[in-house]
Design a protein around this motif. Structure first.
Motif, short mmCIF file in Angstrom:
data_model
loop_
_atom_site.label_atom_id
_atom_site.label_comp_id
_atom_site.label_asym_id
_atom_site.label_seq_id
_atom_site.Cartn_x
_atom_site.Cartn_y
_atom_site.Cartn_z
N LEU A 58 0.83 -1.20 0.00
CA LEU A 58 0.00 0.00 0.00
C LEU A 58 0.86 1.26 0.00
O LEU A 58 0.63 2.19 -0.78
N VAL A 59 1.90 1.29 0.84
CA VAL A 59 2.78 2.45 0.91
C VAL A 59 3.52 2.64 -0.42
O VAL A 59 3.65 3.75 -0.93
N ALA A 60 4.02 1.52 -0.98
CA ALA A 60 4.74 1.61 -2.25
C ALA A 60 3.84 2.13 -3.36
O ALA A 60 4.26 2.95 -4.19
N ALA A 61 2.59 1.65 -3.40
CA ALA A 61 1.66 2.11 -4.44
C ALA A 61 1.32 3.58 -4.25
O ALA A 61 1.19 4.32 -5.23
N LEU A 62 1.18 4.03 -3.02
CA LEU A 62 0.88 5.44 -2.77
C LEU A 62 2.05 6.32 -3.19
O LEU A 62 1.85 7.38 -3.80
N ARG A 63 3.26 5.91 -2.88
CA ARG A 63 4.43 6.69 -3.29
C ARG A 63 4.55 6.75 -4.81
O ARG A 63 4.86 7.80 -5.38
N ALA A 64 4.30 5.61 -5.47
CA ALA A 64 4.40 5.58 -6.93
C ALA A 64 3.33 6.45 -7.57
O ALA A 64 3.55 7.00 -8.66
N GLY A 65 2.18 6.59 -6.92
CA GLY A 65 1.09 7.39 -7.47
C GLY A 65 1.03 8.78 -6.89
O GLY A 65 -0.04 9.42 -6.94
N HIS A 66 2.13 9.27 -6.33
CA HIS A 66 2.20 10.62 -5.75
C HIS A 66 1.17 10.79 -4.63
O HIS A 66 0.58 11.87 -4.48
N GLY A 67 0.98 9.72 -3.86
CA GLY A 67 0.04 9.80 -2.74
C GLY A 67 0.74 9.72 -1.40
O GLY A 67 0.17 9.20 -0.43
N GLY A 68 1.96 10.24 -1.34
CA GLY A 68 2.72 10.20 -0.10
C GLY A 68 2.03 10.87 1.06
O GLY A 68 2.24 10.49 2.22
N ARG A 69 1.16 11.85 0.77
CA ARG A 69 0.46 12.56 1.84
C ARG A 69 -0.49 11.63 2.61
O ARG A 69 -0.92 11.97 3.74
N LEU A 70 -0.82 10.48 2.02
CA LEU A 70 -1.76 9.55 2.65
C LEU A 70 -1.08 8.52 3.54
O LEU A 70 -1.76 7.77 4.24
N ILE A 71 0.25 8.46 3.52
CA ILE A 71 0.96 7.43 4.28
C ILE A 71 0.68 7.53 5.78
O ILE A 71 0.51 6.49 6.44
N PRO A 72 0.63 8.73 6.38
CA PRO A 72 0.27 8.78 7.81
C PRO A 72 -1.08 8.13 8.12
O PRO A 72 -1.27 7.57 9.21
N TRP A 73 -2.01 8.20 7.17
CA TRP A 73 -3.30 7.54 7.38
C TRP A 73 -3.16 6.02 7.37
O TRP A 73 -3.93 5.32 8.04
N VAL A 74 -2.18 5.51 6.62
CA VAL A 74 -1.90 4.07 6.63
C VAL A 74 -1.43 3.63 8.01
O VAL A 74 -1.90 2.63 8.57
N ALA A 75 -0.48 4.40 8.57
CA ALA A 75 0.03 4.07 9.90
C ALA A 75 -1.08 4.14 10.95
O ALA A 75 -1.20 3.25 11.81
#
Length: 248
Positions: free
Chosen positions: A22-39
Motif C-alpha cells: 500500500l505504501v509503495a503504491a501510494l508513493r508511486a502514485g504521488h500519494g505520499g500525503r496519505l501514508i500517515p493515514w496508513v500508519a
C-alpha cells in the motif's frame, strides 16, 4: 511454541506485505500525503483486534460468539490458501488496483485509513484466535512465548521490509506456510463446530453423530488429512502454473 510462533509470524508477515504494498503504491502514485493515514489505520486495527480478542476470550461471552467468529475466520483462511490470495504478487496487484481507484478522490484519506484498519483487524483476529486454539491444544505459557518471539521477528522483518519487498517473490516459505495455516484452520473449523454442538439448545444427538470426526474422535486425524488434500492440491496447482510460466 513452534505452532504459535509460525502462526503469529505468518499473520504479521502478511500484514507487513499488505502495508508495504500500500505504501509503495501510494508513493508511486504521488500519494505520499496519505501514508500517515496508513500508519494510523494499522495501529487502530491492531488495537481493535486486541480488544475484540480480549472480549471474545473472556468468560462472560457466549461460547457460540467465539465459535462462530472462529469458524468464519478459519474458513476464510482456508479459502485464502486455496486461491493463493496471500501470495506477494496477488497482494501487490490488489493493493495497486485499490490505490488507482481511490487515491485521487476527496475521501482518499478515509478510505486508506479504513483499508489499513481492516487489514490489521483481520490479521490480528486471525492471529489471536489461532493462538487461542494452539494454547488450548498444549501449554499456554509456551504458546505465549512463541507468539512473543514471532512479534520480535516481525519487527525485524518490518525494519528490513524494503529489501524484502523486492525479493519476496522468491520466499517459498511464505507460500508453503499456507499449508500449516490450512491445517490449523481445519482444526479450528472442527473445534468450533464442536463448541457450537456443545452449546445450550443444540440437540445432543447431532453432537454424538459428528463426534467421531471432531477433536478427540476416532476419525479426527483422518478427517483433517482428507480435508488437507484440498489446499495441497490448490497449492500444487499454483506451483505447477508458476513453473509453466517460468519455463515459457
Amino acid at each position: 511454541m513452534f505452532d504459535s510462533f509460525v502462526v503469529v509470524l505468518r499473520e504479521l508477515a502478511e500484514l507487513i506485505l499488505i502495508i508495504y504494498a500500500l505504501v509503495a503504491a501510494l508513493r508511486a502514485g504521488h500519494g505520499g500525503r496519505l501514508i500517515p493515514w496508513v500508519a494510523a489505520g494499522t495501529l487502530a486495527g491492531l488495537g481493535l483486534a486486541a480488544v475484540v480478542c480480549g472480549w471474545l476470550l473472556s468468560g462472560t461471552v457466549d461460547p457460540r460468539w467465539t465459535a462462530g467468529l472462529t469458524l468464519a475466520l478459519a474458513l476464510g483462511v482456508i479459502v485464502m490458501a486455496c486461491t493463493l490470495l496471500a501470495t506477494a504478487r496477488a497482494i501487490q496487484e490488489r493493493v495497486q488496483g485499490f490505490v488507482e481507484r481511490y487515491a485521487g478522490m476527496a475521501v482518499a484519506p478515509f478510505v486508506v485509513f479504513v483499508f489499513a484498519l481492516i487489514a490489521a483487524l483481520r490479521e490480528g483476529l486471525e492471529a489471536g484466535l489461532f493462538l487461542r486454539m494452539v494454547a488450548r491444544m498444549g501449554d499456554a505459557p509456551d504458546a505465549v512465548i512463541g507468539a512473543l518471539l514471532a512479534i520480535v521477528c516481525a519487527a525485524l522483518l518490518t525494519a528490513a521490509s524494503r529489501r524484502i519487498g523486492v525479493r519476496v517473490g522468491a520466499l517459498a516459505a511464505f507460500r508453503g506456510s499456507a499449508l500449516l495455516l490450512s491445517l490449523l484452520a481445519i482444526q479450528m473449523v472442527l473445534g468450533s463446530v464442536q463448541e457450537v454442538l456443545h452449546a445450550p439448545g443444540i440437540d445432543p444427538a447431532l453432537g454424538l453423530a459428528l463426534a467421531p470426526i471432531l477433536p478427540d474422535g476416532v476419525w479426527y486425524a483422518w478427517t483433517c488429512t482428507a480435508l488437507m488434500l484440498i489446499p495441497m492440491l490448490y497449492l500444487l496447482k499454483g506451483w505447477w502454473s508458476g513453473a509453466g510460466r517460468t519455463g515459457a
